[in-house]
Design a protein around this motif. Structure first.
Motif, PDB file in Angstrom:
ATOM      1  N   HIS A  51     180.248  62.181  91.932  1.00  0.00           N
ATOM      2  CA  HIS A  51     178.873  61.849  92.310  1.00  0.00           C
ATOM      3  C   HIS A  51     177.950  62.813  91.576  1.00  0.00           C
ATOM      4  O   HIS A  51     177.653  63.900  92.071  1.00  0.00           O
ATOM      5  CB  HIS A  51     178.706  61.978  93.832  1.00  0.00           C
ATOM      6  CG  HIS A  51     177.407  61.426  94.323  1.00  0.00           C
ATOM      7  ND1 HIS A  51     176.943  61.639  95.602  1.00  0.00           N
ATOM      8  CD2 HIS A  51     176.467  60.665  93.708  1.00  0.00           C
ATOM      9  CE1 HIS A  51     175.771  61.034  95.746  1.00  0.00           C
ATOM     10  NE2 HIS A  51     175.463  60.440  94.615  1.00  0.00           N
ATOM     11  N   LYS A  53     174.905  63.909  91.040  1.00  0.00           N
ATOM     12  CA  LYS A  53     173.567  63.808  91.640  1.00  0.00           C
ATOM     13  C   LYS A  53     172.488  64.305  90.693  1.00  0.00           C
ATOM     14  O   LYS A  53     171.319  63.941  90.838  1.00  0.00           O
ATOM     15  CB  LYS A  53     173.525  64.645  92.920  1.00  0.00           C
ATOM     16  CG  LYS A  53     174.488  64.154  93.988  1.00  0.00           C
ATOM     17  CD  LYS A  53     174.476  65.085  95.206  1.00  0.00           C
ATOM     18  CE  LYS A  53     175.474  64.611  96.238  1.00  0.00           C
ATOM     19  NZ  LYS A  53     175.557  65.531  97.408  1.00  0.00           N
ATOM     20  N   LYS A  92     177.401  57.250  93.180  1.00  0.00           N
ATOM     21  CA  LYS A  92     178.685  57.788  93.660  1.00  0.00           C
ATOM     22  C   LYS A  92     179.746  56.711  93.437  1.00  0.00           C
ATOM     23  O   LYS A  92     179.514  55.523  93.743  1.00  0.00           O
ATOM     24  CB  LYS A  92     178.579  58.140  95.153  1.00  0.00           C
ATOM     25  CG  LYS A  92     179.821  58.832  95.685  1.00  0.00           C
ATOM     26  CD  LYS A  92     179.638  59.293  97.129  1.00  0.00           C
ATOM     27  CE  LYS A  92     180.873  60.044  97.606  1.00  0.00           C
ATOM     28  NZ  LYS A  92     180.715  60.485  99.025  1.00  0.00           N
ATOM     29  N   ARG A 118     182.052  70.085  92.388  1.00  0.00           N
ATOM     30  CA  ARG A 118     181.919  70.643  93.732  1.00  0.00           C
ATOM     31  C   ARG A 118     182.558  69.691  94.739  1.00  0.00           C
ATOM     32  O   ARG A 118     182.965  68.570  94.403  1.00  0.00           O
ATOM     33  CB  ARG A 118     180.431  70.863  94.024  1.00  0.00           C
ATOM     34  CG  ARG A 118     179.828  71.873  93.049  1.00  0.00           C
ATOM     35  CD  ARG A 118     178.420  72.254  93.393  1.00  0.00           C
ATOM     36  NE  ARG A 118     177.501  71.132  93.205  1.00  0.00           N
ATOM     37  CZ  ARG A 118     176.179  71.278  93.217  1.00  0.00           C
ATOM     38  NH1 ARG A 118     175.622  72.464  93.401  1.00  0.00           N
ATOM     39  NH2 ARG A 118     175.396  70.226  93.031  1.00  0.00           N
ATOM     40  N   ALA A 119     182.611  70.134  95.982  1.00  0.00           N
ATOM     41  CA  ALA A 119     183.276  69.331  97.011  1.00  0.00           C
ATOM     42  C   ALA A 119     182.655  67.944  97.137  1.00  0.00           C
ATOM     43  O   ALA A 119     183.342  66.975  97.495  1.00  0.00           O
ATOM     44  CB  ALA A 119     183.221  70.058  98.345  1.00  0.00           C
ATOM     45  N   ASP A 120     181.367  67.837  96.811  1.00  0.00           N
ATOM     46  CA  ASP A 120     180.709  66.530  96.953  1.00  0.00           C
ATOM     47  C   ASP A 120     180.836  65.683  95.690  1.00  0.00           C
ATOM     48  O   ASP A 120     180.212  64.632  95.591  1.00  0.00           O
ATOM     49  CB  ASP A 120     179.236  66.727  97.334  1.00  0.00           C
ATOM     50  CG  ASP A 120     178.423  67.410  96.238  1.00  0.00           C
ATOM     51  OD1 ASP A 120     179.003  67.804  95.211  1.00  0.00           O
ATOM     52  OD2 ASP A 120     177.197  67.538  96.405  1.00  0.00           O
ATOM     53  N   SER A 122     179.854  66.421  92.667  1.00  0.00           N
ATOM     54  CA  SER A 122     178.758  66.615  91.701  1.00  0.00           C
ATOM     55  C   SER A 122     178.983  67.845  90.847  1.00  0.00           C
ATOM     56  O   SER A 122     179.857  68.670  91.115  1.00  0.00           O
ATOM     57  CB  SER A 122     177.421  66.763  92.448  1.00  0.00           C
ATOM     58  OG  SER A 122     177.329  68.032  93.073  1.00  0.00           O
TER      59      SER A 122
END
Lengths: 127, 127
Positions: A51, A53, A92, A118-120, A122
């Protein structure tokens, strides 16, 4: 003029790798092109959720077979040689490789080469 | 998310062609990515001089064989699959294809799709 060969650079620190995924950064932010350019290889049978962002990314399939799922809509697009997807809405998504995928990727803004997912899913923006 | 297939788009007006040269624009300025992305095919045996005074361009060789000459220095670089060149100095250059070249090209700023090569080998900027 900058000239670089993937077959050489993949043996240098321009290659970054994570679980079942690797990318050779042929252009980075410090090249001053305003975008970065990577050749990314996704292992057969692997699945990845990303994702971006903070970035726009386009991905062109050079070889292999897989699919991309748009997690906002649930829509699945098949990926075969010649197919390009562009994450113009910072979409995403989940990428799945049925056969090893070799992908030509452009990022705007360009990545610096220091980013980690990163964990998300991104990348952070450069400082 | 934008998804486009070269094998379909090459039959549409996303394909532009000139003498012994054609390009399928998979991303253009109006896609809002901040760069454009093209698959360009250079006919075997042809030679082309370009000078993108207003654009940065990177070119990745997917298949084929040829060379690029940097006209400022006279230096010649061989082009084979995996080689990328980037015109970070808006380098005037001559591209020669010994075998048909298939190239993945990124332009910043993105081209609009309306450009034609001018007599000096450049593209004008969009209005």
């Amino acid at each position: 003029m900058i000239v670089r060969d993937f077959n050489i650079e993949k043996k240098t620190d321009r290659r970054v790798a994570d679980q079942k995924w690797e990318s050779v950064r042929l252009l980075l932010a410090d090249d001053g092109m305003g975008f970065s350019f990577h050749i990314t290889t996704i292992q057969a049978g692997s699945e990845h959720t990303f994702h971006y962002k903070n970035h726009f990314e386009s991905v062109y399939c050079i070889s292999g077979e897989g699919e991309i799922e748009d997690l906002a809509t649930g829509k699945v697009h098949q990926i075969t040689p010649g197919v390009m997807y562009a994450l113009n809405l910072h979409d995403k998504h989940t990428l799945r490789a049925r056969r090893e995928l070799v992908l030509a990727c452009c990022f705007n803004p360009p990545v610096t080469g220091k980013e980690v997912h990163r964990a998300d899913g991104s990348y952070a923006l450069a400082d």
